[in-house]
Scaffold this motif. Structure first.
Motif, PDB file in Angstrom:
ATOM      1  N   LEU A  86     -11.217 -11.769  24.320  1.00  0.00           N
ATOM      2  CA  LEU A  86     -12.407 -10.947  24.538  1.00  0.00           C
ATOM      3  C   LEU A  86     -12.500  -9.832  23.503  1.00  0.00           C
ATOM      4  O   LEU A  86     -13.589  -9.514  23.013  1.00  0.00           O
ATOM      5  CB  LEU A  86     -12.387 -10.369  25.954  1.00  0.00           C
ATOM      6  N   SER A  87     -11.361  -9.242  23.168  1.00  0.00           N
ATOM      7  CA  SER A  87     -11.351  -8.197  22.148  1.00  0.00           C
ATOM      8  C   SER A  87     -11.857  -8.738  20.818  1.00  0.00           C
ATOM      9  O   SER A  87     -12.670  -8.096  20.138  1.00  0.00           O
ATOM     10  CB  SER A  87      -9.935  -7.637  21.990  1.00  0.00           C
ATOM     11  N   GLN A  88     -11.400  -9.922  20.449  1.00  0.00           N
ATOM     12  CA  GLN A  88     -11.827 -10.510  19.179  1.00  0.00           C
ATOM     13  C   GLN A  88     -13.305 -10.891  19.208  1.00  0.00           C
ATOM     14  O   GLN A  88     -14.006 -10.771  18.191  1.00  0.00           O
ATOM     15  CB  GLN A  88     -10.961 -11.724  18.851  1.00  0.00           C
ATOM     16  N   GLY A 148     -14.613  -2.753  31.676  1.00  0.00           N
ATOM     17  CA  GLY A 148     -15.353  -3.169  30.488  1.00  0.00           C
ATOM     18  C   GLY A 148     -15.253  -4.658  30.278  1.00  0.00           C
ATOM     19  O   GLY A 148     -15.454  -5.450  31.197  1.00  0.00           O
ATOM     20  N   PHE A 149     -14.912  -5.059  29.072  1.00  0.00           N
ATOM     21  CA  PHE A 149     -14.768  -6.474  28.757  1.00  0.00           C
ATOM     22  C   PHE A 149     -13.366  -6.973  29.096  1.00  0.00           C
ATOM     23  O   PHE A 149     -13.179  -8.119  29.470  1.00  0.00           O
ATOM     24  CB  PHE A 149     -15.041  -6.717  27.267  1.00  0.00           C
ATOM     25  N   THR A 150     -12.380  -6.100  28.926  1.00  0.00           N
ATOM     26  CA  THR A 150     -10.982  -6.466  29.128  1.00  0.00           C
ATOM     27  C   THR A 150     -10.382  -5.641  30.263  1.00  0.00           C
ATOM     28  O   THR A 150     -11.058  -4.801  30.867  1.00  0.00           O
ATOM     29  CB  THR A 150     -10.162  -6.223  27.845  1.00  0.00           C
ATOM     30  N   SER A 151      -9.096  -5.842  30.502  1.00  0.00           N
ATOM     31  CA  SER A 151      -8.435  -5.136  31.597  1.00  0.00           C
ATOM     32  C   SER A 151      -8.344  -3.634  31.354  1.00  0.00           C
ATOM     33  O   SER A 151      -8.237  -2.851  32.300  1.00  0.00           O
ATOM     34  CB  SER A 151      -7.029  -5.705  31.815  1.00  0.00           C
ATOM     35  N   GLY A 156     -11.127  -4.474  19.722  1.00  0.00           N
ATOM     36  CA  GLY A 156     -12.439  -5.097  19.582  1.00  0.00           C
ATOM     37  C   GLY A 156     -13.522  -4.352  20.332  1.00  0.00           C
ATOM     38  O   GLY A 156     -14.655  -4.225  19.851  1.00  0.00           O
ATOM     39  N   GLU A 157     -13.185  -3.850  21.516  1.00  0.00           N
ATOM     40  CA  GLU A 157     -14.163  -3.091  22.290  1.00  0.00           C
ATOM     41  C   GLU A 157     -14.538  -1.788  21.588  1.00  0.00           C
ATOM     42  O   GLU A 157     -15.719  -1.410  21.532  1.00  0.00           O
ATOM     43  CB  GLU A 157     -13.612  -2.807  23.689  1.00  0.00           C
ATOM     44  N   TRP A 195     -19.958   0.966  30.578  1.00  0.00           N
ATOM     45  CA  TRP A 195     -18.801   0.907  29.679  1.00  0.00           C
ATOM     46  C   TRP A 195     -19.052   1.733  28.420  1.00  0.00           C
ATOM     47  O   TRP A 195     -18.172   2.474  27.969  1.00  0.00           O
ATOM     48  CB  TRP A 195     -18.505  -0.550  29.302  1.00  0.00           C
ATOM     49  N   PHE A 196     -20.248   1.629  27.863  1.00  0.00           N
ATOM     50  CA  PHE A 196     -20.607   2.385  26.661  1.00  0.00           C
ATOM     51  C   PHE A 196     -20.468   3.884  26.916  1.00  0.00           C
ATOM     52  O   PHE A 196     -19.880   4.614  26.104  1.00  0.00           O
ATOM     53  CB  PHE A 196     -22.040   2.035  26.253  1.00  0.00           C
ATOM     54  N   ASP A 197     -20.992   4.351  28.033  1.00  0.00           N
ATOM     55  CA  ASP A 197     -20.939   5.780  28.347  1.00  0.00           C
ATOM     56  C   ASP A 197     -19.502   6.253  28.571  1.00  0.00           C
ATOM     57  O   ASP A 197     -19.131   7.356  28.146  1.00  0.00           O
ATOM     58  CB  ASP A 197     -21.794   6.082  29.579  1.00  0.00           C
ATOM     59  N   ARG A 198     -18.691   5.428  29.248  1.00  0.00           N
ATOM     60  CA  ARG A 198     -17.283   5.796  29.441  1.00  0.00           C
ATOM     61  C   ARG A 198     -16.548   5.878  28.108  1.00  0.00           C
ATOM     62  O   ARG A 198     -15.750   6.794  27.871  1.00  0.00           O
ATOM     63  CB  ARG A 198     -16.577   4.773  30.346  1.00  0.00           C
ATOM     64  N   THR A 199     -16.832   4.921  27.242  1.00  0.00           N
ATOM     65  CA  THR A 199     -16.168   4.894  25.938  1.00  0.00           C
ATOM     66  C   THR A 199     -16.584   6.091  25.090  1.00  0.00           C
ATOM     67  O   THR A 199     -15.750   6.725  24.431  1.00  0.00           O
ATOM     68  CB  THR A 199     -16.495   3.580  25.204  1.00  0.00           C
ATOM     69  N   LYS A 200     -17.850   6.410  25.127  1.00  0.00           N
ATOM     70  CA  LYS A 200     -18.356   7.551  24.359  1.00  0.00           C
ATOM     71  C   LYS A 200     -17.688   8.854  24.786  1.00  0.00           C
ATOM     72  O   LYS A 200     -17.496   9.770  23.970  1.00  0.00           O
ATOM     73  CB  LYS A 200     -19.872   7.654  24.533  1.00  0.00           C
ATOM     74  N   ALA A 201     -17.310   8.942  26.054  1.00  0.00           N
ATOM     75  CA  ALA A 201     -16.714  10.170  26.586  1.00  0.00           C
ATOM     76  C   ALA A 201     -15.211  10.270  26.336  1.00  0.00           C
ATOM     77  O   ALA A 201     -14.618  11.329  26.582  1.00  0.00           O
ATOM     78  CB  ALA A 201     -16.989  10.265  28.086  1.00  0.00           C
ATOM     79  N   LEU A 202     -14.581   9.200  25.857  1.00  0.00           N
ATOM     80  CA  LEU A 202     -13.148   9.253  25.582  1.00  0.00           C
ATOM     81  C   LEU A 202     -12.863  10.338  24.537  1.00  0.00           C
ATOM     82  O   LEU A 202     -13.592  10.457  23.553  1.00  0.00           O
ATOM     83  CB  LEU A 202     -12.646   7.902  25.067  1.00  0.00           C
TER      84      LEU A 202
END
Length: 232
Positions: free
Chosen positions: A95-97, A155-158, A164-165, A193-200
């Motif tokens: 999934l990452s790839q 998200g896409f993975t665990s 990749g994400e 997922w996008f919003d969570r990632t943006k906040a990292l």
């Protein structure tokens, strides 16, 4: 433990997602953006003429062992290998790839639509109909396919934070800058997922220009942003 030195132009394009990966790796890293001066340590003409870049282009990553890695996907996978960012198992890796490859597809779409900020106005005008189709049909189609894959709790993975994400996030961030923030509204899992990632913290640090590579300017622009940029 050091990751190396990331070198790119002072724009997002291929650099944003790699800077995010480097920052999220947890490893020490350095970086800089090149300039157009004819000589000096940050001179792109001098770096290119030196043959230091394996393919005569950027980005490139100078590793602690002396290897210079070229090509964005190779750099992303090198960082992932060094920092164990491929996920927890075979499914995560796959999934990452896929996410990484989709990020490259989105980049190609924006590039082919002549949306780079340096493109002459007449070149952009010739692509106006194609850009409308891109935003109205092509991008939503890609987002819908990503929504179907974004089925794990994080998200896409665990973890939701594989290499990749994070690479995909960098390109979705640039795609949304062109298509508009509301472009993700029809894909709620992807948007969450996008919003969570943006906040990292690592991602925010790069977006705010506080990482080792500094500020990376918007590269792909819709007409409104293009007009503002060229009026400045």
């Amino acid at each position: 433990m050091s990751l190396g030195e990331l070198i790119y132009f002072p724009v997002q394009a291929k650099g944003l997602q790699l800077a995010i990966l480097a920052e999220a790796s947890g490893l020490e890293w350095t970086g800089f953006t090149v300039d157009k001066s004819p000589a000096g340590p940050k001179s792109w003409p001098a770096i290119k003429a030196s043959g230091a870049s394996p393919f005569g282009q950027l980005p490139m990553l100078r590793t602690p062992g002396g290897r210079v890695v070229g090509q964005s996907v190779a750099i992303a996978n090198y960082i992932a290998h060094r920092a164990s960012m491929h996920g927890a198992g075979d499914d995560d890796f796959a999934l990452s790839q896929m996410c990484l490859a989709e990020g490259e597809d989105l980049y190609s779409l924006l590039l082919g639509a002549e949306l780079a900020r340096w493109k002459p106005r007449e070149v952009r005008a010739a692509k106006a109909a194609a850009v409308r189709g891109l935003i109205a049909t092509t991008v939503p189609d890609h987002l819908a396919k990503l929504e179907a894959l974004c089925a794990a709790p994080l998200g896409f993975t665990s973890t939701g934070q594989t290499a990749g994400e994070l690479y995909l996030f960098g390109m979705l961030y640039q795609t949304a800058a062109v298509a508009g923030a509301a472009s993700l509204d029809a894909t709620p899992r992807l948007k969450a997922w996008f919003d969570r990632t943006k906040a990292l913290p690592a991602v925010a640090k790069v977006l705010e220009g506080r990482s080792a590579i500094g500020s990376l300017g918007q590269y792909f622009m819709n007409d409104a942003d293009y007009d503002r940029f060229n009026a400045a």
